[in-house]
Design a protein around this motif. Sequence first.
Motif, PDB file in Angstrom:
ATOM      1  N   THR A  20       0.824  -1.216   0.000  1.00  0.00           N
ATOM      2  CA  THR A  20       0.000   0.000   0.000  1.00  0.00           C
ATOM      3  C   THR A  20       0.856   1.264   0.000  1.00  0.00           C
ATOM      4  OG1 THR A  20      -0.185   0.163   2.417  1.00  0.00           O
ATOM      5  CG2 THR A  20      -1.807  -1.215   1.274  1.00  0.00           C
ATOM      6  N   SER A  53     -13.495  -6.815  -1.914  1.00  0.00           N
ATOM      7  CA  SER A  53     -14.246  -7.674  -0.988  1.00  0.00           C
ATOM      8  C   SER A  53     -14.675  -8.980  -1.625  1.00  0.00           C
ATOM      9  CB  SER A  53     -15.471  -6.921  -0.465  1.00  0.00           C
ATOM     10  OG  SER A  53     -16.293  -6.491  -1.546  1.00  0.00           O
ATOM     11  N   ARG A  55     -10.053  -3.225   2.512  1.00  0.00           N
ATOM     12  CA  ARG A  55      -9.585  -1.838   2.344  1.00  0.00           C
ATOM     13  C   ARG A  55      -8.119  -1.812   1.933  1.00  0.00           C
ATOM     14  NH1 ARG A  55     -12.545  -1.162   7.172  1.00  0.00           N
ATOM     15  NH2 ARG A  55     -10.629  -1.001   8.420  1.00  0.00           N
ATOM     16  N   ALA A  79      -7.799  -2.840  -1.669  1.00  0.00           N
ATOM     17  CA  ALA A  79      -8.231  -1.749  -2.545  1.00  0.00           C
ATOM     18  C   ALA A  79      -7.139  -0.677  -2.672  1.00  0.00           C
ATOM     19  CB  ALA A  79      -9.523  -1.144  -2.018  1.00  0.00           C
ATOM     20  N   GLU A  80      -6.442  -0.397  -1.586  1.00  0.00           N
ATOM     21  CA  GLU A  80      -5.346   0.569  -1.660  1.00  0.00           C
ATOM     22  C   GLU A  80      -4.229   0.064  -2.568  1.00  0.00           C
ATOM     23  OE1 GLU A  80      -3.936   1.928   2.151  1.00  0.00           O
ATOM     24  OE2 GLU A  80      -5.959   1.846   3.008  1.00  0.00           O
TER      25      GLU A  80
END
Length: 337
Positions: free
Chosen positions: A132, A186, A205, A208-209
């Motif tokens: 990330t 997800s 999350r 997604a980053e």
Amino acid sequence: MQDFDFTSLNDVAALASALPGPDEHAARAARARQDSLTKPPGSLGTLEDLAVFMAGWQGVERPRIEQAQALVFAGNHGVCARGVNPFPQEVTAQMVANFNAGGAAINQLCRVAGAELSVVALDLDRPTRDFTAGPAMDEAECLQAMRAGWEAVDLGADVLILGEMGIGNSTVAAALCAALFGGEASDWVGAGTGSDAEGRALKARVVAEGLALHGHLPPLGILAALGGREQAAIAGAVLAARIARVPVILDGFICTASAAPLHAADPAFLSHCLVGHRSAEAGHRRLLEALGKEPVLDFAMRLGEGTGAALALGVLRAALACHDGMATFADAGVSGG
């Protein structure tokens, strides 16, 4: 077989055009033998297909498994700094010690299935970087890990089983799959080693980053940016086996995700691969659909370590035993052949 002398991931991707294929003559001969055995044609279902698959890759009508190799690659991941796993990274090294002492599930299943197990630990004291914040590995690091996998393969093996160990690598697998095949983060995130709903939401999350930073890259670039050393090593082992025409049994979600960048680069890279089982991990069913592969087994397992692949080896051995040992209608003097 050629040495691992690739200087870039583009060189690896270009290898697809030079890969040897299965022996179609041997596969046709094996299918004809199946149709002549003392059973209704097709009555052994997938066992027949497995025998024909092995015949094509071994290049003989009646393939055998005299030497089975099992490789488990272990690595640690910088993304664990984001709290995506309920266990500390020290567990990776502790489990490697357990493998080496013979105390893990994979040890028992390899013993029963007749596979020689080796465990390859990849710089466990030096985790990859947090994807990330930047690429998990640069190109050179990814190639180095791929080389380790490539060089671990025994080219004299009749079949290769692949597995992995690495705290945090279910998050890595979800990130690889989402980047390669799309969907929401997800869609690919599951419980891993026991994440609750809050933990799964955090993993989504984080994935997604990672996608926002690296999702635009080509498939092998995604392997470097989002993957770990064990994922790259599995990809390297798959490549070495493909060139040597050694059939491979992949394990569950994480192992299959490790090979998925190769498929995304060119599906021919995985044509010698079976998938040992359908993992209970959330993303594996979706991943198998994307790869167009049916697993040998579906036992609601999600341990990793190569356990599902080792279990599938027993089924593969049974398929070849029937293929080789059964009498034909002519041999048995049975009418109907």
